[in-house]
Scaffold this active site. Structure first.
Site, short mmCIF file in Angstrom:
data_model
loop_
_atom_site.label_atom_id
_atom_site.label_comp_id
_atom_site.label_asym_id
_atom_site.label_seq_id
_atom_site.Cartn_x
_atom_site.Cartn_y
_atom_site.Cartn_z
N GLU A 55 0.84 -1.20 0.00
CA GLU A 55 0.00 0.00 0.00
C GLU A 55 0.87 1.25 0.00
OE1 GLU A 55 -2.82 0.09 3.25
OE2 GLU A 55 -3.83 1.85 2.42
N ASN A 202 -12.53 -1.02 -0.75
CA ASN A 202 -11.80 -1.66 0.35
C ASN A 202 -12.41 -1.18 1.66
OD1 ASN A 202 -9.27 -2.81 1.80
ND2 ASN A 202 -9.33 -0.67 2.47
N GLU A 203 -12.65 -2.10 2.55
CA GLU A 203 -13.20 -1.76 3.87
C GLU A 203 -14.28 -0.69 3.73
OE1 GLU A 203 -10.19 -1.25 6.93
OE2 GLU A 203 -9.58 -3.35 6.70
N GLU A 325 -6.28 -9.14 3.73
CA GLU A 325 -5.42 -8.46 4.71
C GLU A 325 -5.39 -9.31 5.97
OE1 GLU A 325 -6.01 -4.25 5.47
OE2 GLU A 325 -6.53 -3.89 3.36
O1 AHR Z 1 -3.03 -2.55 6.22
C1 AHR Z 1 -3.28 -1.33 6.83
C2 AHR Z 1 -4.74 -0.93 6.74
O2 AHR Z 1 -5.51 -1.83 7.46
C3 AHR Z 1 -5.36 -0.94 5.38
O3 AHR Z 1 -5.11 0.22 4.67
C4 AHR Z 1 -6.81 -1.07 5.68
O4 AHR Z 1 -7.52 -1.73 4.66
C5 AHR Z 1 -6.84 -1.83 6.98
O5 AHR Z 1 -7.64 -1.21 7.92
#
Ligand code: AHR
Length: 521
Positions: A55, A202-203, A325
């Site tokens: 990331e 994402n999330e 993740e």
């Molecule tokens: O991996 C760090 C963060 O954790 C990511 O950006 C997010 O998707 C998660 O909360």
């Protein structure tokens, strides 16, 4: 029990093929028994469960991977050579990018074209630093091609439009003589790239938009409609649940299962179980070690629970569960930017990684991908860098040792073993996983002894006795042992020879706090 030396014929044969056996102490107790379940199903361990995640966060991309073409650090088109060389050893099957939370504020057009013309932005999630967009789509695919991995890109649902997402996919994958494909060509890439996986948000329940599952399910269906296949079909991944939120999975499967190929799941292991004070990465005691492993083992039930919900809507298991993740999340190293999530990595984390892989193998029928967070300098990293210096972490070595499991058939095992704990909290002392190479029949057996102080003898009854075992072990003097730039070789695999063959099976003497990988023939 017979010792290796009591079966001289077999012993002589093993020596003849070059295996050095250490005779197991006659005083060692047989403490665990692992049996092959001949009735158990064999499932293919999808290689992509050994996936990674990079990331735009702290020094994962900038400094860790990208240094720029003008850097003194040896690089190829801006990507550091030492890091690529080390990562290539892991046979990384898939790489997820650009986030994480960053994905839902990333606008892909800012990351193409001449670098000096690319606009900057503020990385609001991670330290509020200025992102210059020098690492963009072309640089990502350059890295993917250097590593020989598949590409998994997360699109922006939280702050991006449907049109923006649609155009990004066309820019990357269209072979046509169209304006977007021609813009890609003008930026130096003639052939379309192969985009294997595309994540739609994402999330979305959190940093990706704070949505309710009902709202996201509708949005997912709309955005997904405009992710077109211009070449090979793109595998579509919907944003899944935060850890134990089964309702999210229920709603997504009910409303959008037909529109997705995979549903994600995020679960981080917090040593203390508390986000406020997660616990340090090193310098922790045995209590914290036990609590951390106990928390990580919750992954097993977590997957089983989400799988059960998915089964209701998808009994044929068409939709994959993508644990995109996972890993340990500790307090940051003292004195570092709290938004950069920089943490050391110890033997505990390596053991944790091995335990998670065993869980993913066990759920191979549903789990099609997993991506450790993250590849370099962030959370449970493979590699730490400091300017031109680089060090491989204990977790790196688990990925290196376990890569042989990729794509092999998982064999069902029954394990009987004592527990390790303090009375209130107990975890199994032994975890093991065996996979068979479908072409050669060779079995790869990984074993973990979670006990920090005691060795454990494990008897393996595989029916047909293997005639040869070679292997390596990862262990150290302390559970928080780790590699530093000054001492980079503290935790590294070494040859493992504590295997003996007996009439009742193969006996392995597992050192305390260790992970062993054996190749059986
Ligand atoms: O991996 C760090 C963060 O954790 C990511 O950006 C997010 O998707 C998660 O909360």
């Amino acid at each position: 029990m017979n010792q290796a030396t009591s079966i001289p014929t077999r012993f002589a044969r093993l020596l003849a093929v070059g295996l050095v056996l250490t005779a197991v102490s006659a005083h060692a107790r047989e403490e665990a028994v692992v049996k092959l379940d001949p009735e158990g199903e064999t499932q293919l361990v999808h290689p992509d469960i050994y996936g990674h995640f990079a990331e735009h966060l702290g020094h994962c991309i900038y400094g860790g991977i990208w240094v720029g073409e003008d850097s003194d650090i040896p690089n190829t088109r801006g990507i550091r050579n030492d890091v690529v060389e080390a990562l290539k050893e892991l046979d990384i099957p898939v790489l997820r990018w650009p986030g994480g939370c960053f994905a839902d504020e990333y606008h892909w057009r800012d990351g193409i074209g001449p670098r000096e013309d690319r606009p900057s932005m503020i990385n609001t999630h991670w330290g509020g630093v200025v992102e210059n967009n020098h690492f963009g789509t072309h640089e990502f695919f350059d890295l993917v091609e250097m590593l020989g991995t598949k590409a998994y890109i997360s699109g922006n649902v939280g702050s991006g439009t449907v049109q923006e997402m649609m155009e990004w996919v066309e820019y990357m994958t269209s072979p046509a003589d169209s304006p977007l494909a021609n813009e890609r060509r003008a930026n130096g890439r003639d052939e379309p790239w192969k985009l294997d996986y595309f994540g739609i948000g994402n999330e979305s329940w959190g940093c990706g938009g704070s949505m309710r599952p009902e709202d996201y399910a509708d949005l997912y269906r709309r955005y997904n409609t405009f992710v077109k296949n211009y070449g090979p079909r793109i595998f579509r991944i919907a944003c899944g649940a935060n850890s134990f939120d089964l309702n999210w999975t229920e709603v997504m499967m009910d409303r959008a299962a037909r529109n997705m190929d995979g549903l994600s799941l995020h679960y981080y292991t917090l040593p203390t179980g508390s986000w406020r004070d997660k616990g340090p990465a090193t310098g922790f005691g045995e209590d914290a070690y036990l609590a951390t492993l106990s928390n990580t083992l919750k992954m097993d039930q977590l997957i089983a629970d989400h799988d059960a919900v998915m089964d209701k809507y998808d009994p044929d298991q068409r939709v994959g569960l993508m644990v995109d993740e996972w890993g340990i999340w500790t307090n940051v190293e003292p004195g570092t930017n709290p938004g950069f999530l920089y943490q050391q990595n110890s033997l505990r984390d390596a053991i944790l990684a091995a335990l998670n892989f065993h869980i993913f193998h066990k759920h191979a029928d549903r789990v099609r991908m997993a991506n450790i967070a993250q590849m370099v300098n962030v959370l449970q990293a493979m590699i730490l860098t400091d300017g031109p210096r680089m060090v491989k972490t204990p977790t790196y070595w688990i990925f290196e040792m376990f890569k042989v499991h990729q794509g092999e058939e998982n064999l069902a095992l029954g394990i009987e073993c004592p527990e390790y704990g303090d009375g209130d909290l107990e975890i199994p002392v032994i975890s093991a996983s065996a996979t068979r190479n479908p072409d050669t029949g060779i079995i790869h057996l990984s074993i973990v002894n979670t006990h920090p102080n005691e060795e454990t003898r494990v008897l393996f009854d595989f029916g047909e006795q293997p005639s040869m075992a070679v292997g390596r072990v990862l262990t150290a003097d302390a559970v928080d042992a780790h590699n530093t730039f000054e001492n980079p070789h503290v935790v590294e695999p070494t040859e493992f020879t504590s295997v003996s063959f007996e009439e009742s099976g193969m006996s392995v003497l597992m050192p305390p706090k260790s992970v062993v990988m054996l190749t059986l023939q």
